[in-house]
Motif scaffolding. Structure first.
Motif, PDB file in Angstrom:
ATOM      1  N   SER A   3      -2.146 -11.106   0.544  1.00 58.11           N
ATOM      2  CA  SER A   3      -3.008 -11.114   1.748  1.00 58.11           C
ATOM      3  C   SER A   3      -3.732  -9.840   1.732  1.00 58.11           C
ATOM      4  O   SER A   3      -3.190  -8.806   1.643  1.00 58.11           O
ATOM      5  CB  SER A   3      -2.366 -11.372   3.064  1.00 58.11           C
ATOM      6  N   ILE A   4      -5.121  -9.964   1.995  1.00 56.77           N
ATOM      7  CA  ILE A   4      -5.856  -8.813   2.080  1.00 56.77           C
ATOM      8  C   ILE A   4      -6.535  -8.718   3.459  1.00 56.77           C
ATOM      9  O   ILE A   4      -6.910  -9.871   3.801  1.00 56.77           O
ATOM     10  CB  ILE A   4      -6.782  -8.665   0.789  1.00 56.77           C
ATOM     11  N   LEU A   5      -6.759  -7.272   4.074  1.00 55.13           N
ATOM     12  CA  LEU A   5      -7.526  -7.369   5.025  1.00 55.13           C
ATOM     13  C   LEU A   5      -8.779  -6.379   4.615  1.00 55.13           C
ATOM     14  O   LEU A   5      -8.749  -5.498   4.195  1.00 55.13           O
ATOM     15  CB  LEU A   5      -6.868  -6.569   6.276  1.00 55.13           C
ATOM     16  N   GLU A  17     -14.821 -14.819  -2.961  1.00 48.96           N
ATOM     17  CA  GLU A  17     -14.564 -15.369  -4.167  1.00 48.96           C
ATOM     18  C   GLU A  17     -14.144 -14.339  -5.238  1.00 48.96           C
ATOM     19  O   GLU A  17     -13.260 -14.667  -5.989  1.00 48.96           O
ATOM     20  CB  GLU A  17     -16.031 -16.082  -5.014  1.00 48.96           C
ATOM     21  N   LEU A  18     -14.856 -13.102  -5.212  1.00 49.92           N
ATOM     22  CA  LEU A  18     -14.132 -12.278  -5.925  1.00 49.92           C
ATOM     23  C   LEU A  18     -12.778 -11.772  -5.779  1.00 49.92           C
ATOM     24  O   LEU A  18     -11.848 -11.479  -6.310  1.00 49.92           O
ATOM     25  CB  LEU A  18     -15.117 -11.098  -5.638  1.00 49.92           C
ATOM     26  N   LEU A  19     -12.441 -11.936  -4.379  1.00 48.84           N
ATOM     27  CA  LEU A  19     -10.986 -11.397  -3.916  1.00 48.84           C
ATOM     28  C   LEU A  19     -10.141 -12.626  -4.300  1.00 48.84           C
ATOM     29  O   LEU A  19      -8.794 -12.258  -4.705  1.00 48.84           O
ATOM     30  CB  LEU A  19     -10.986 -11.325  -2.423  1.00 48.84           C
ATOM     31  N   GLN A  20     -10.535 -13.732  -4.247  1.00 45.26           N
ATOM     32  CA  GLN A  20      -9.680 -14.820  -4.792  1.00 45.26           C
ATOM     33  C   GLN A  20      -9.436 -14.701  -6.199  1.00 45.26           C
ATOM     34  O   GLN A  20      -8.161 -14.933  -6.537  1.00 45.26           O
ATOM     35  CB  GLN A  20     -10.429 -16.148  -4.310  1.00 45.26           C
ATOM     36  N   GLY A  21     -10.509 -14.385  -6.796  1.00 45.89           N
ATOM     37  CA  GLY A  21     -10.403 -14.236  -8.244  1.00 45.89           C
ATOM     38  C   GLY A  21      -9.116 -13.020  -8.463  1.00 45.89           C
ATOM     39  O   GLY A  21      -8.717 -13.050  -9.730  1.00 45.89           O
ATOM     40  N   GLN A  22      -9.289 -12.105  -7.611  1.00 50.29           N
ATOM     41  CA  GLN A  22      -8.113 -11.073  -7.949  1.00 50.29           C
ATOM     42  C   GLN A  22      -6.660 -11.375  -7.336  1.00 50.29           C
ATOM     43  O   GLN A  22      -5.649 -10.745  -7.563  1.00 50.29           O
ATOM     44  CB  GLN A  22      -8.518  -9.766  -7.058  1.00 50.29           C
ATOM     45  N   GLY A  23      -6.645 -12.668  -6.875  1.00 47.71           N
ATOM     46  CA  GLY A  23      -5.348 -13.169  -6.480  1.00 47.71           C
ATOM     47  C   GLY A  23      -4.972 -13.108  -4.985  1.00 47.71           C
ATOM     48  O   GLY A  23      -3.678 -13.418  -4.530  1.00 47.71           O
ATOM     49  N   PHE A  24      -5.847 -12.793  -4.356  1.00 45.65           N
ATOM     50  CA  PHE A  24      -5.797 -12.958  -2.915  1.00 45.65           C
ATOM     51  C   PHE A  24      -6.047 -14.313  -2.363  1.00 45.65           C
ATOM     52  O   PHE A  24      -7.074 -14.860  -2.382  1.00 45.65           O
ATOM     53  CB  PHE A  24      -6.643 -11.744  -2.119  1.00 45.65           C
TER      54      PHE A  24
END
Length: 93
Positions: A3-5, A17-24
């Motif tokens: 999870s990221i804030l 989408e970028l963050l999801q690609g980083q595994g978040f």
């Protein structure tokens, strides 16, 4: 998954989408625009914090940095652009 804030920016757009690609998997967002948001508390279960520096005030950044340090959470400061975020993640990986 993590999870990221994300703090700052009115909308995240392609950043999600970028963050999801980083595994978040879970992405929490606080715009930081309202003066009441200077007292933001980091939710439980957050694994990392991303502060978009061109969209937050100094006091909010300082508060979040202090909370992240107390909870031993990694925190990344960068501008609100996919390229800046991608570069920041390469540097912290």
């Amino acid at each position: 998954m993590s999870s990221i804030l994300v703090i700052g920016g009115d909308r995240l757009g392609n950043i999600i989408e970028l963050l999801q690609g980083q595994g978040f998997k879970d992405i929490h967002h606080v715009t930081g625009r309202k003066s009441s948001q200077t007292g933001v508390k980091i939710p439980a279960g957050i694994h990392m914090i991303l502060v978009l520096t061109d969209f937050v005030n100094h006091n909010l950044a300082k508060t979040v940095k202090s909370q992240a340090k107390d909870r031993e959470l990694p925190i990344v400061f960068c501008k609100r652009s996919c390229s800046a975020i991608a570069k920041a993640f390469d540097l912290t990986a």
